[in-house]
Design an enzyme around this catalytic site. Structure first.
Site, short mmCIF file in Angstrom:
data_model
loop_
_atom_site.label_atom_id
_atom_site.label_comp_id
_atom_site.label_asym_id
_atom_site.label_seq_id
_atom_site.Cartn_x
_atom_site.Cartn_y
_atom_site.Cartn_z
N LYS A 32 92.22 23.34 -2.19
CA LYS A 32 93.37 22.54 -1.75
C LYS A 32 94.58 22.87 -2.60
O LYS A 32 94.52 22.79 -3.83
CB LYS A 32 93.07 21.04 -1.86
CG LYS A 32 94.27 20.17 -1.46
CD LYS A 32 93.88 18.70 -1.32
CE LYS A 32 94.05 17.90 -2.58
NZ LYS A 32 95.44 17.61 -2.97
N ASP A 59 98.09 20.82 1.38
CA ASP A 59 98.26 19.36 1.35
C ASP A 59 99.71 19.03 1.01
O ASP A 59 100.02 18.71 -0.13
CB ASP A 59 97.27 18.81 0.30
CG ASP A 59 97.39 17.32 0.08
OD1 ASP A 59 97.94 16.62 0.95
OD2 ASP A 59 96.92 16.85 -0.99
N LEU A 60 100.60 19.11 2.02
CA LEU A 60 102.02 18.85 1.77
C LEU A 60 102.49 17.54 2.40
O LEU A 60 103.64 17.14 2.22
CB LEU A 60 102.88 20.02 2.28
CG LEU A 60 102.61 21.37 1.60
CD1 LEU A 60 103.51 22.45 2.17
CD2 LEU A 60 102.78 21.29 0.09
N LYS A 61 101.62 16.88 3.15
CA LYS A 61 101.89 15.52 3.69
C LYS A 61 103.27 15.39 4.31
O LYS A 61 104.10 14.60 3.86
CB LYS A 61 101.70 14.47 2.59
CG LYS A 61 100.32 14.45 1.96
CD LYS A 61 100.19 13.26 1.00
CE LYS A 61 98.83 13.16 0.37
NZ LYS A 61 98.53 14.17 -0.64
N LEU A 62 103.53 16.14 5.38
CA LEU A 62 104.85 16.10 6.01
C LEU A 62 105.14 14.74 6.64
O LEU A 62 104.23 14.07 7.16
CB LEU A 62 104.95 17.21 7.08
CG LEU A 62 105.39 18.59 6.56
CD1 LEU A 62 104.37 19.18 5.62
CD2 LEU A 62 105.66 19.54 7.73
N ASP A 64 108.79 13.40 8.63
CA ASP A 64 110.22 13.52 8.92
C ASP A 64 110.39 13.30 10.42
O ASP A 64 109.44 12.88 11.09
CB ASP A 64 110.72 14.92 8.48
CG ASP A 64 112.20 14.92 8.11
OD1 ASP A 64 113.00 14.32 8.86
OD2 ASP A 64 112.56 15.52 7.08
N ILE A 65 111.57 13.57 10.96
CA ILE A 65 111.73 13.38 12.41
C ILE A 65 110.88 14.43 13.13
O ILE A 65 110.61 15.51 12.58
CB ILE A 65 113.22 13.46 12.85
CG1 ILE A 65 113.83 14.81 12.48
CG2 ILE A 65 114.02 12.32 12.24
CD1 ILE A 65 115.20 15.05 13.09
N PRO A 66 110.42 14.10 14.34
CA PRO A 66 109.48 15.00 15.03
C PRO A 66 109.95 16.45 15.12
O PRO A 66 109.16 17.37 14.89
CB PRO A 66 109.38 14.37 16.43
CG PRO A 66 109.62 12.92 16.20
CD PRO A 66 110.64 12.84 15.10
N THR A 119 95.83 5.87 -0.83
CA THR A 119 94.93 4.97 -1.57
C THR A 119 95.65 4.28 -2.74
O THR A 119 95.14 3.33 -3.31
CB THR A 119 93.69 5.72 -2.09
OG1 THR A 119 94.11 6.96 -2.65
CG2 THR A 119 92.69 5.99 -0.98
N ARG A 181 83.37 11.14 -7.47
CA ARG A 181 83.01 11.25 -8.89
C ARG A 181 81.49 11.38 -9.01
O ARG A 181 80.77 10.81 -8.20
CB ARG A 181 83.46 10.00 -9.66
CG ARG A 181 84.97 9.86 -9.78
CD ARG A 181 85.58 10.96 -10.64
NE ARG A 181 87.03 10.89 -10.77
CZ ARG A 181 87.90 11.54 -9.99
NH1 ARG A 181 87.47 12.29 -8.99
NH2 ARG A 181 89.19 11.44 -10.21
N GLN A 190 91.20 7.02 -10.30
CA GLN A 190 90.74 6.69 -8.95
C GLN A 190 90.06 5.33 -9.01
O GLN A 190 89.30 5.05 -9.93
CB GLN A 190 89.74 7.74 -8.43
CG GLN A 190 90.35 9.12 -8.21
CD GLN A 190 91.14 9.22 -6.92
OE1 GLN A 190 91.45 8.22 -6.28
NE2 GLN A 190 91.49 10.44 -6.54
N ARG A 211 89.57 16.73 -10.63
CA ARG A 211 89.20 16.75 -12.05
C ARG A 211 87.71 16.84 -12.38
O ARG A 211 87.37 17.48 -13.38
CB ARG A 211 89.87 15.55 -12.76
CG ARG A 211 91.37 15.74 -12.89
CD ARG A 211 92.10 14.45 -13.10
NE ARG A 211 92.03 13.61 -11.90
CZ ARG A 211 92.57 12.40 -11.80
NH1 ARG A 211 93.19 11.87 -12.84
NH2 ARG A 211 92.47 11.72 -10.68
O1 C5P Z 1 91.18 14.79 -9.63
P1 C5P Z 1 90.78 14.03 -8.40
O2 C5P Z 1 89.36 14.31 -7.95
O3 C5P Z 1 91.08 12.57 -8.48
O4 C5P Z 1 91.72 14.66 -7.26
C1 C5P Z 1 91.74 14.16 -5.96
C2 C5P Z 1 92.75 14.92 -5.16
O5 C5P Z 1 92.89 14.29 -3.88
C3 C5P Z 1 94.16 14.98 -5.75
O6 C5P Z 1 94.73 16.24 -5.39
C4 C5P Z 1 94.89 13.84 -5.04
O7 C5P Z 1 96.27 14.08 -4.92
C5 C5P Z 1 94.23 13.85 -3.68
N1 C5P Z 1 94.30 12.59 -2.94
C6 C5P Z 1 93.76 11.40 -3.43
N2 C5P Z 1 93.86 10.25 -2.69
C7 C5P Z 1 94.45 10.28 -1.50
C8 C5P Z 1 94.98 11.46 -1.00
C9 C5P Z 1 94.88 12.61 -1.76
O8 C5P Z 1 93.20 11.37 -4.51
N3 C5P Z 1 94.50 9.16 -0.78
#
Ligand code: C5P
Length: 232
Positions: A32, A59-62, A64-66, A119, A181, A190, A211
């Site tokens: 990712k 993963d750039l999460k766009l 904006d306007i359509p 989240t 985890r 998290q 991580r």
């Molecule tokens: O290091 P970790 O396992 O917490 O990374 C989780 C990845 O998922 C990160 O790149 C984080 O930006 C992404 N993410 C997230 N929760 C979301 C959406 C994306 O943790 N709701």
């Protein structure tokens, strides 16, 4: 594409990213690339990682306007990524535009996944900052349903929501779940976490792991452990 472990390469340079990826001599993990790395290195980082043989979730999460999202997705589709995303909050019309833009002239396209509520947003901030008064679980399900109506492939959601999303939107609607985890690991920042084995049991299609792999003493072993628990 079947179940897979996606490694969140949250690094701020190509150098650090390649030093990390060089450790993987056998497998080519699904990777990712998020805003941090993309804004640091630009589209060349996508091309280079692709050239090394990895699948890529951009993963750039766009949002904006359509029309802007449609045209931007057309540019991103040329990068030949395997999966990309946007915010469902941009409306069904924006998601439909994105899908149109993402579809290449030959009809192929990367998977398109929607973020529902981040989240990091909780009931209180959603009510006070966004003036959305419904229960957050209902909002997440409604946004997932909108993504399905727009023709998207799935949503990013907490592993705890994956089962419900499948119930509402069907088994084929993909759930991509971060917040993973190991049972004996650090949870970091998290809040709602699940082990790879639990995520598998609950029906996640892809887990996104940062991580627990990138900061592990032996990242390859940590990745293999995720695969063993989640895929095999
Ligand atoms: O290091 P970790 O396992 O917490 O990374 C989780 C990845 O998922 C990160 O790149 C984080 O930006 C992404 N993410 C997230 N929760 C979301 C959406 C994306 O943790 N709701």
């Amino acid at each position: 594409m079947g179940k897979d472990v996606i490694i969140a390469c949250d690094f701020d340079s190509a150098e650090k990213t390649f030093a990390f990826l060089d450790k993987f001599t056998g497998r080519k993990p699904f990777v990712k690339i998020g805003m941090e790395l993309y804004y640091a290195e630009g589209p060349s980082i996508v091309r280079e990682i692709k050239k090394r043989g990895h699948k890529i979730f951009l993963d750039l999460k766009l949002h904006d306007i359509p029309n802007t999202v449609k045209k931007s997705m057309a540019v991103l589709s040329r990068l030949d990524v395997d999966m990309t995303n946007l915010h469902a909050a941009g409306t069904i019309r924006m998601m439909e535009g994105a899908l149109e833009g993402l579809t290449r002239p030959d009809g192929t396209r990367p998977l398109l996944i929607a973020v529902t509520q981040l989240t990091s947003t909780d009931q209180e901030s959603m009510e006070n900052d966004l003036l959305i008064k419904e229960p957050i679980a209902d909002v997440v399900m409604h946004y997932a349903h909108n993504a399905k109506v727009a023709g998207l492939d799935g949503v990013v959601c907490s592993p705890l929501e994956a089962g419900k999303v499948h119930e509402r939107c069907g088994e084929k609607f993909l759930t991509v779940t971060p917040g993973v985890r190991f049972a004996d690991g650090d949870i970091g920042d998290q809040k709602r976490v699940m082990t790879p084995a639990e995520a598998k049991r609950i029906g996640s299609d892809y887990i996104v792991v940062g991580r627990p792999i990138t900061a592990a003493e032996d990242p390859v072993a940590a990745y293999e452990r995720c695969v063993a628990e989640f895929v095999d």
